[in-house]
Design an enzyme around this catalytic site. Structure first.
Site, mmCIF file in Angstrom:
data_model
loop_
_atom_site.group_PDB
_atom_site.id
_atom_site.type_symbol
_atom_site.label_atom_id
_atom_site.label_comp_id
_atom_site.label_asym_id
_atom_site.label_seq_id
_atom_site.Cartn_x
_atom_site.Cartn_y
_atom_site.Cartn_z
ATOM 1 N N SER A 20 67.816 -87.532 48.176
ATOM 2 C CA SER A 20 66.122 -87.492 47.637
ATOM 3 C C SER A 20 65.764 -88.758 47.198
ATOM 4 O O SER A 20 64.415 -88.916 47.351
ATOM 5 C CB SER A 20 66.420 -86.632 46.442
ATOM 6 O OG SER A 20 66.873 -85.368 46.869
ATOM 7 N N GLY B 209 80.545 -30.522 55.798
ATOM 8 C CA GLY B 209 80.311 -29.263 56.581
ATOM 9 C C GLY B 209 79.983 -29.522 57.847
ATOM 10 O O GLY B 209 79.688 -28.641 58.655
ATOM 11 N N SER C 39 82.103 -37.190 54.810
ATOM 12 C CA SER C 39 83.371 -36.376 55.111
ATOM 13 C C SER C 39 83.374 -35.342 53.943
ATOM 14 O O SER C 39 82.870 -35.308 52.910
ATOM 15 C CB SER C 39 84.500 -37.241 54.668
ATOM 16 O OG SER C 39 85.456 -36.538 54.834
ATOM 17 N N SER D 136 79.151 -41.086 61.104
ATOM 18 C CA SER D 136 78.134 -42.039 61.526
ATOM 19 C C SER D 136 77.307 -42.856 60.324
ATOM 20 O O SER D 136 76.129 -42.298 60.287
ATOM 21 C CB SER D 136 77.290 -41.321 62.641
ATOM 22 O OG SER D 136 76.693 -40.220 62.278
ATOM 23 N N GLY E 9 73.073 -85.283 53.574
ATOM 24 C CA GLY E 9 73.758 -85.915 52.722
ATOM 25 C C GLY E 9 73.607 -84.833 51.418
ATOM 26 O O GLY E 9 72.825 -83.924 51.488
ATOM 27 N N ASP F 131 74.437 -101.983 47.388
ATOM 28 C CA ASP F 131 74.238 -102.599 46.146
ATOM 29 C C ASP F 131 75.382 -102.448 45.149
ATOM 30 O O ASP F 131 76.069 -103.286 44.613
ATOM 31 C CB ASP F 131 73.079 -102.365 45.395
ATOM 32 C CG ASP F 131 72.651 -100.763 45.263
ATOM 33 O OD1 ASP F 131 73.151 -100.204 46.132
ATOM 34 O OD2 ASP F 131 72.406 -100.503 44.236
ATOM 35 N N LYS G 271 73.797 -97.160 49.155
ATOM 36 C CA LYS G 271 74.428 -97.729 47.998
ATOM 37 C C LYS G 271 75.370 -99.024 48.084
ATOM 38 O O LYS G 271 76.043 -99.302 47.560
ATOM 39 C CB LYS G 271 75.313 -96.761 47.295
ATOM 40 C CG LYS G 271 74.417 -95.415 46.994
ATOM 41 C CD LYS G 271 75.129 -94.817 45.748
ATOM 42 C CE LYS G 271 74.300 -93.375 45.650
ATOM 43 N NZ LYS G 271 74.910 -92.646 44.658
#
Lengths: 300, 632
Positions: free
Chosen positions: B41, B476, B473, B545, B34, B171, B169
């Site tokens: 809490s 070489g 890329s 890679s 919840g 109440d 709740k």
């Protein structure tokens, strides 16, 4: 088939044993932090169970401050011998040289002897996993700490970067230099610890039991004058029937007045009392989040 | 309430009797689901408060904090008691899993307190993994919400058998029975649709304590159990597990001397007695239990949940990760599974990448395929997905690099639940729940051939190798690879050059440049290189890679020492300046997506066997250096 119901203590015991076996299987060089307190006593007892009939396959490490109670030093050496384990005692050489003490140096005392001392000892021996006896019920920041708590090479704890811990599976992988703190008693409460000591007949430091001891009152704490290094400024210590709920450096550990001389009486007193365990320690008295800060810096 | 916790009199009068009772308590782990708004809490704070788990000094701090940052005016804000870390307190929200403890006369409870928002799904999954029961909190004014459905789905997914719908709740809705009944009916319709067969609904008020420890005076119409009495009596998983067949994954082999050999581990289901016939998986070897060894003496019986050491009657091979089972009811063994995967890391899952998979005490290498689908955790709809990002839940095929003993998750959390660990960061990045093994494992066998790889290599009079060139890329790679191959050919070596661009024209023409496709590209090239090295060739590859994981994956495919990582080290500025193929210009202009170095990362090797600094060395010199290092 008849079922056998396991009690909560049997389940906590099994969990702690499972955790210890995982560490020994996955870490390269584990060590058990041994502070001589009641939690350490339980942890050591569980280690003996986990690896029986072999002795626990790691040494005990006591990060000493030179200011522990004399009765603690006596039990420390005896307990290590009984378990058949190597005992490593480490004292931060700089703190030794500078004569760091709790009377003159305040917070520096804990910082140098304990926080720095621990880091130095772990680095010196290259330990990559250290068992500690901390419990989640001790204070709020501990409630969220993992059982396998990862530390950077600089021994820092990052509460935001904790690894998820699911089921009984623990991720103990780490890079070189990094380490784990492992807390097998995470799910135990203070009452569980006492009940287990009672049931298993585990030897603990006599200071936990009430006896007539020489005491003075300093800053609201009832302190025991354990040796001649205590500056009395002319005051005569008063003999009081006291005991300790937690043990640390004697000039920083508050006693409580008590008549409890047996384990059931201690448990009885604990259950009827209304102050929490760590209150006897001067270290937590600053602010709400003090422990969390200390831990991020490498305090156990 | 006092009857449940009421102990003070007994403690004071007869502590031994009190201890006797408490030593026989059982333990229940549960999770509360919840949000702070639902009063979660507050409910936990009240459970702690009512069971006297709050001490006077903590209460003093709580009262001070309540006035300073609380949301209840002058009243105690119970939520502050459970909201732990400093950062969270400032944000006024719990962001992690916190564990709380309290006890009644009958049981000790461990509560996993986790946040309710969708971005904390991984936290809830973590908390649910060890829970026997879930308390799903609903605000009586709001009824069943999206989050209620999400929490219920997750609790059910993680195998929680007991669901409690706590309508809180009450109440605030005048303790109205109709409101409660309507919410329960709504929930029942939903719960059945996702396979929750039964649940217990309790109307409560966390603030007032109604139906939590004691029956509510204001809700006389409710005749079910209070929340606590239900928690105290519900059947534990530990009891249910004992009725299943015996399984013990071996954690540690205890061998203190030549006369003792014990297998230490936690029994995850069933019971075991001396004399029981057992089978070790995956080897399938059988023996019987000679002794159950503990420090407190040998046992006549051990049950699920206990951590023990078994000695077997025969000297059979058994090591960490293997599973000792009842001989007549072994577990399955396989290397490919369908599983639900829950992703828990900021970096998304990369299909095809090798992760560590830890299941019980065993760690193996594993890959996860592109998900079959992802589940929308709010609506339970199945969505198409290429990957899984943080908090995503999907179903995918998981392949391990060797056979592992397992059980479907719904039969065993311990043998069917696994975690995934990133091989480089070591973070726990995912969790998985095994559904079933795929047939591949049992149907495809390895065909042994008579001409060995050594034979191939000896015929060519050379040592097979894979020279793996990695770099940006334009660094070489292809030029240097080509020169190396020419020089080797002149030395009468049998070689083959696999070039990145060329392979993408054929073998890999179905792949693009997303992270997942790059991983698959490298995996296929790795497999081809492996076949060629088995054929005795020296393989030279020129692929960007970009990821360390995949280069390590390829290294793992080869024989030890045959994989040579060569880092063609050209800084990005230099490669971009050269821009032989004009690709950097296109990428900068946004015409080319996922270009390495621009909008896709390159992870340089940390310890390559050979590093070529192309700013200080010509391609010719580079090729000579590589040959000199490799061919004695």
């Amino acid at each position: 088939m008849t079922l056998q119901t396991l009690t909560h203590l049997q389940r906590l015991e099994a969990e702690a044993i499972h955790i210890m076996r995982e560490v020994v299987s996955e870490a390269e060089k584990p060590v058990m932090l041994y502070s001589v307190g009641k939690d350490s006593a339980v942890m050591l007892h569980l280690a003996r169970k986990a690896f029986y009939p072999a002795p626990p396959p790691f040494p005990l490490l006591h990060v000493d401050t030179t200011w522990k109670f004399r009765e603690m030093y006596a039990l420390r050496d005896r307990a290590a011998r009984k378990a058949g384990m190597q005992l490593i005692v480490y004292q931060n050489p700089e703190a030794v040289k500078r004569g760091i003490n709790p009377f003159d140096h305040g917070g520096l005392h804990t910082d140098m002897w304990k926080t720095e001392g621990l880091k130095q000892a772990l680095d010196l021996h290259g330990f990559d996993a250290a068992f500690g006896g901390a419990r989640r019920d001790e204070e709020k920041s501990r409630a969220k700490e993992r059982i396998f708590s990862f530390r950077t090479a600089a021994h820092r704890w990052d509460p935001k970067a904790q690894r998820p811990e699911l089921w009984r599976i623990y991720n103990a992988r780490k890079a070189k230099g990094e380490s784990m703190r492992v807390f097998p008693l995470s799910n135990w409460t203070e009452l569980d610890i006492w009940q287990y000591i009672h049931l298993q007949n585990i030897e603990i430091v006599p200071l936990y039991f009430a006896a007539e001891r020489p005491t003075v009152i300093r800053d609201g704490l009832l302190l025991m004058v354990d040796d001649e290094r205590f500056p009395l400024n002319g005051e005569t210590p008063v003999m009081r029937s006291v005991r300790f709920r937690t043990l640390g450096c004697y000039p920083l550990t508050g006693a409580v007045e008590s008549r409890a001389t047996t384990l059931p009486e201690i448990i009885q007193e604990m259950l009827l009392t209304t102050t929490s365990e760590r209150q006897g320690r001067a270290i937590d008295h600053d602010q709400a989040a003090s422990m969390e800060k200390k831990k991020q810096e490498g305090y156990f | 309430m006092d009857d449940i916790y009421k102990t003070d009199a007994l403690i004071a009068e007869n502590i031994d009797a009190y201890l006797e009772t408490h030593q026989h308590k059982t333990m229940l782990r549960f999770i509360t689901c919840g949000s702070v708004d639902d009063g979660k809490s507050t409910l936990i704070g009240r459970l702690l408060y009512d069971s006297k788990m709050i001490f006077e000094d903590q209460l003093a701090t709580l009262e001070a904090d309540s006035k300073r940052v609380g949301t209840q005016g002058e009243n105690i804000d119970f939520a502050l008691l459970v909201d732990g870390l400093a950062a969270e307190r400032e944000q006024g929200i719990t962001i992690d899993v916190a564990y709380r403890f309290f006890a009644t006369e009958k049981r000790k409870f461990i509560v996993a307190d986790t946040p309710g928002h969708e971005q904390y799904t991984r936290n809830m999954v973590t908390g649910a993994s060890t829970a026997d029961l879930a308390v799903i909190l609903v605000d009586a004014r709001k009824g069943v919400l999206t989050q209620t459905r999400r929490h219920s789905y997750l609790a059910h997914l993680l195998g929680i058998r007991h669901i409690v719908l706590a309508v809180n709740k009450m109440d605030l809705v005048g303790y109205d029975r109709e409101v409660f009944d309507r919410i329960v009916a709504d929930y029942r319709a939903f719960a059945e649709s996702i396979g929750i067969i039964e649940f217990t609904a309790v109307p409560i008020s966390g603030l007032g304590g109604d139906n939590i420890a004691s029956p509510s005076v204001a809700m006389g119409w409710y005749d079910g159990p209070t929340l606590l009495s239900h928690l105290e009596t519900v059947e534990l998983d530990q009891s249910a597990d004992q009725r299943k067949p015996f399984r013990l994954p071996v954690q540690w082999v205890n061998r203190p001397n030549l006369d003792f050999r014990g297998f230490a581990g936690t029994i995850v289901s069933g019971q075991v007695h001396p004399g029981d016939e057992v089978r070790v998986l995956p080897s399938g070897k059988t023996s019987s239990v000679a002794r159950i060894v503990t420090l407190d003496g040998e046992l006549e019986r051990a049950v699920a949940g206990q951590a023990v050491t078994l000695c077997l009657a025969d000297e059979i091979d058994c090591s960490r990760g293997q599973v000792i089972t009842a001989a007549n009811s072994p577990v399955e063994v396989a290397d490919q599974f369908e599983a639900t995967v829950i992703w828990m890391d900021e970096d998304e899952m990369v299909p095809g990448r090798a992760y560590w998979l830890k299941i019980g005490p065993q760690t193996v290498s594993a890959t996860v395929a592109q998900p079959k689908y992802q589940v929308n955790v709010n609506t339970m709809e199945h969505l198409a997905a290429k990957t899984l990002d943080l908090n995503a839940i999907g179903v995918a095929v998981v392949t391990t690099d060797r056979d592992i003993p397992f059980a479907p998750y719904e039969d065993s959390r311990d043998l069917g639940g696994f975690i995934l660990i990133d091989k480089l960061t070591n973070r726990t990045v995912g969790a998985g729940l095994i559904h079933f093994a795929l047939r591949r494992a049992s149907n495809i066998h390895w065909q042994a051939t008579d001409i060995s790889r050594d034979h191939h290599a000896n015929l060519k009079n050379q040592q097979p190798m894979v020279l793996w060139m990695t770099g940006l890329s334009g660094s070489g790679k292809s030029t240097i690879a080509n020169l190396v191959e020419k020089k080797l050919a002149r030395m009468n070596r049998h070689t083959f050059l696999l070039d990145g661009d060329n392979v993408r024209h054929g073998l890999n023409k179905d792949l693009g440049f997303t992270d997942a496709d790059r991983v698959e590209n490298i995996r296929r090239v790795g497999e081809v290189a492996k076949l060629m090295s088995d054929a005795g060739l020296i393989v030279i590859t020129a692929f960007i890679s970009p990821f360390r994981s995949e280069r390590e994956m390829v290294r793992g495919m080869m024989q030890p020492g045959e994989f040579v990582e060569i880092f063609i080290d050209t800084p990005l500025e230099e490669a971009e300046k050269r821009d032989v193929k004009g690709l950097y210009a296109k990428a900068r202009a946004g015409a080319l997506k996922n270009f390495t170095g621009i909008d896709s990362p390159y992870e340089p090797p940390e310890a390559p066997q050979i590093r070529i600094d192309t700013t200080r060395m010509s391609p010719e010199e580079a090729a000579d250096l590589i040959i000199a290092k490799l061919i004695p």
